[in-house]
Design a protein around this motif. Structure first.
Motif, PDB file in Angstrom:
ATOM      1  N   ASN A 135     -33.145   2.352 -24.148  1.00  0.00           N
ATOM      2  CA  ASN A 135     -34.145   3.390 -23.943  1.00  0.00           C
ATOM      3  C   ASN A 135     -35.344   2.782 -23.239  1.00  0.00           C
ATOM      4  O   ASN A 135     -35.867   1.740 -23.668  1.00  0.00           O
ATOM      5  N   MET A 136     -35.773   3.415 -22.154  1.00  0.00           N
ATOM      6  CA  MET A 136     -36.938   2.963 -21.399  1.00  0.00           C
ATOM      7  C   MET A 136     -37.764   4.184 -21.003  1.00  0.00           C
ATOM      8  O   MET A 136     -37.210   5.230 -20.690  1.00  0.00           O
ATOM      9  N   ARG A 137     -39.087   4.036 -21.037  1.00  0.00           N
ATOM     10  CA  ARG A 137     -39.985   5.079 -20.574  1.00  0.00           C
ATOM     11  C   ARG A 137     -41.031   4.447 -19.663  1.00  0.00           C
ATOM     12  O   ARG A 137     -41.640   3.439 -20.015  1.00  0.00           O
ATOM     13  N   ALA A 138     -41.225   5.039 -18.514  1.00  0.00           N
ATOM     14  CA  ALA A 138     -42.283   4.605 -17.593  1.00  0.00           C
ATOM     15  C   ALA A 138     -43.144   5.826 -17.285  1.00  0.00           C
ATOM     16  O   ALA A 138     -42.624   6.893 -16.973  1.00  0.00           O
ATOM     17  N   ASP A 139     -44.451   5.669 -17.379  1.00  0.00           N
ATOM     18  CA  ASP A 139     -45.317   6.845 -17.403  1.00  0.00           C
ATOM     19  C   ASP A 139     -46.654   6.515 -16.751  1.00  0.00           C
ATOM     20  O   ASP A 139     -47.294   5.519 -17.110  1.00  0.00           O
ATOM     21  N   VAL A 140     -47.046   7.321 -15.769  1.00  0.00           N
ATOM     22  CA  VAL A 140     -48.367   7.205 -15.155  1.00  0.00           C
ATOM     23  C   VAL A 140     -49.107   8.523 -15.321  1.00  0.00           C
ATOM     24  O   VAL A 140     -48.519   9.594 -15.135  1.00  0.00           O
ATOM     25  N   GLU A 141     -50.368   8.439 -15.695  1.00  0.00           N
ATOM     26  CA  GLU A 141     -51.190   9.647 -15.811  1.00  0.00           C
ATOM     27  C   GLU A 141     -52.513   9.423 -15.089  1.00  0.00           C
ATOM     28  O   GLU A 141     -53.204   8.425 -15.333  1.00  0.00           O
ATOM     29  N   ILE A 142     -52.858  10.350 -14.211  1.00  0.00           N
ATOM     30  CA  ILE A 142     -54.105  10.285 -13.447  1.00  0.00           C
ATOM     31  C   ILE A 142     -54.936  11.520 -13.758  1.00  0.00           C
ATOM     32  O   ILE A 142     -54.441  12.647 -13.634  1.00  0.00           O
ATOM     33  N   LEU A 143     -56.152  11.312 -14.172  1.00  0.00           N
ATOM     34  CA  LEU A 143     -57.106  12.414 -14.346  1.00  0.00           C
ATOM     35  C   LEU A 143     -58.083  12.334 -13.194  1.00  0.00           C
ATOM     36  O   LEU A 143     -58.867  11.392 -13.085  1.00  0.00           O
ATOM     37  N   GLY A 144     -58.011  13.319 -12.296  1.00  0.00           N
ATOM     38  CA  GLY A 144     -58.829  13.304 -11.103  1.00  0.00           C
ATOM     39  C   GLY A 144     -60.208  13.916 -11.310  1.00  0.00           C
ATOM     40  O   GLY A 144     -60.670  14.074 -12.451  1.00  0.00           O
ATOM     41  N   PRO A 145     -60.894  14.277 -10.234  1.00  0.00           N
ATOM     42  CA  PRO A 145     -62.222  14.892 -10.354  1.00  0.00           C
ATOM     43  C   PRO A 145     -62.195  16.102 -11.286  1.00  0.00           C
ATOM     44  O   PRO A 145     -61.385  17.013 -11.107  1.00  0.00           O
ATOM     45  N   SER A 146     -63.088  16.087 -12.272  1.00  0.00           N
ATOM     46  CA  SER A 146     -63.110  17.141 -13.292  1.00  0.00           C
ATOM     47  C   SER A 146     -64.541  17.358 -13.753  1.00  0.00           C
ATOM     48  O   SER A 146     -65.381  16.447 -13.669  1.00  0.00           O
TER      49      SER A 146
END
Length: 456
Positions: free
Chosen positions: A89-100
């Motif tokens: 089991n592998m998980r790769a995850d990117v999260e970007i919070l932009g201008p807000s």
């Protein structure tokens, strides 16, 4: 499916990035837009009347086989990933919070946010199957067949999408001691790209095959699959239909237009103290309730029933240089062993719905301790879902208005125990949920984040 097909998807996860993002800072007493991404009810607790998020980035990779020491030590990852008996089991995850932007008005608070997400995963890959396909040659399998017998769905999946969120929260009750609030976020989803390959209830034998002519001369050798059955799903949309080994294809966040919606719902409670702060700040939220529909012109979503009779062979060496799912499908169809049972063009993928619970307690002066629980509400092995994982984190912290230092200690469903550290100076923060465990021992998770926001 040989090394290129399996490991390109698997190692893509280890080279890119639903884990717990922003571990430690997302429950900071310096409440901002990041806290509201965990629980929209936190908006009423904004530190400032107005807040601007400039840019925030988090990347997280976890697995149950390859440690950080293996990566830096130059070990052969192709061999390590399929060791032991537990499925990969592998998980790769990117999260970007932009201008807000967020603001408070009387008992109300509102926010408009932008963001993008990338997720890639290997789910329950049988180690015997993976090792035979990725590492074993004809010579090793001659006289030593590998028998596969699984009753679950093995899956490799990747997706990317963009979001625009609209949030509102309101104070429901407040007196000198207690404060209750509720909030909601409604998100517009822009599906970018998607790929899924799965084999449900895979049973069969993998062995080395030597083909002879009538004069008993060798005319071909290959790794073959025989006496096999499986239900195979092949689906893709957008750039990942062209190549699943090109990491740049994951940057197509808004390519599919507006084709999905999701919501976050939350509640918050504060037991206030005499100093204008709180003794306890606690919350509950259900996040990512919704789905997205992929409608790209190159969409493919097909399910096949694979049946290779005993004594006949599907040549697995054909998959050696495969670069996209269309090529996988072509090989299966041309083999004569795959029967199409379902076909569609547009398909709907459900968001990774999770339940989040947390409580931040003021222990003494500027010292705090936070407990956080994430419980997934969906099964990552299902073909029409984006996966997530269960997490429990305890974070001691020292926090003032301008400076904050904290150390999250987590138990993760996939990677086990991790320990990290993070810092906040004004509106800038940087941290990791696993850097301490990587430095003092061995860990199968690597992650990091940073961001900048300001209030006025």
């Amino acid at each position: 499916m040989k090394r290129t097909l399996l490991l390109s998807l698997g190692l893509l996860a280890t080279s890119s990035y639903a884990q717990e993002h922003f571990s430690g800072i997302n429950t900071s007493r310096r409440t901002g837009i990041l806290n509201a991404s965990l629980n929209p009810a936190e908006l009423v607790n904004l530190k400032n009347d107005n807040e601007v998020n400039v840019f925030t980035f988090s990347a997280n990779v976890s697995n149950n086989k390859i440690s950080f020491g293996d990566l830096v030590g130059g070990e052969d990852l192709g061999n390590l990933i399929f060791t032991g008996s537990e499925p990969v089991n592998m998980r790769a995850d990117v999260e970007i919070l932009g201008p807000s932007f967020a603001m408070k008005y009387d008992k109300w608070a509102f926010a408009v946010t932008t963001g993008a997400k990338i997720k890639a995963s290997l789910v329950d890959i049988d180690v015997n199957l993976g090792d035979a396909l990725a590492n074993s040659g004809v010579d090793a399998l001659l006289g030593n067949p590998v028998y596969i017998n699984t009753d679950y769905n093995q899956r490799a999946a990747s997706t990317a999408w963009g979001e625009i969120g609209f949030s509102a929260a309101r104070e429901i009750f407040e007196n000198d001691t207690h404060k209750f609030s509720g909030g909601a976020t409604f998100k517009l989803i822009f599906p970018g790209t998607y790929a899924n390959m799965s084999a449900d209830k895979f049973n069969g034998t993998i062995e080395g095959v030597v083909e002879l002519n009538s004069q008993q001369q060798v005319i071909d050798t290959y790794v073959g699959l025989t006496d096999a059955t499986a239900n195979v799903n092949l689906a893709y949309s957008g750039a990942l239909g062209d190549s699943f080994t090109d990491s740049s294809n994951f940057s197509e966040f808004f390519a599919g237009g507006l084709n999905g919606f999701s919501a976050d719902l939350g509640a918050n409670y504060q037991w206030k103290n005499e100093n204008g702060g709180y003794n306890i700040n606690a919350g509950v939220a259900v996040r990512n309730i919704g789905s997205m529909t992929f409608k790209d012109d190159n969409n493919v979503n097909k399910s096949y029933e694979v049946n290779v009779p005993n004594g006949q062979y599907l040549n697995l060496d054909q998959f050696e240089d495969v670069d996209n799912i269309d090529e996988v499908e072509e090989i299966l169809v041309n083999s004569g062993y795959a029967t199409l049972i379902e076909s569609g063009k547009d398909f709907k993928i459900k968001q990774p719905t999770v339940l989040s619970l947390y409580a931040d307690a003021n222990v003494y002066n500027n010292w705090y301790v936070t407990a956080y629980l994430q419980q997934k509400l969906s099964d990552a092995s299902e073909n029409n879902r984006v996966g997530s994982q269960n997490i429990f984190t305890v974070t001691p912290r020292y926090s003032t208005n301008f400076f904050e230092a904290y150390a999250p200690f987590s138990s993760n469903e996939i990677s086990g125990f991790t320990a990290g550290i993070g810092f906040r100076i004004g509106g800038f923060f940087i941290g990791s949920g696993s850097i301490l465990s990587a430095a003092i021992g061995d860990t199968t998770q690597a992650d990091g984040y940073l961001g900048f926001r300001f209030g006025f």
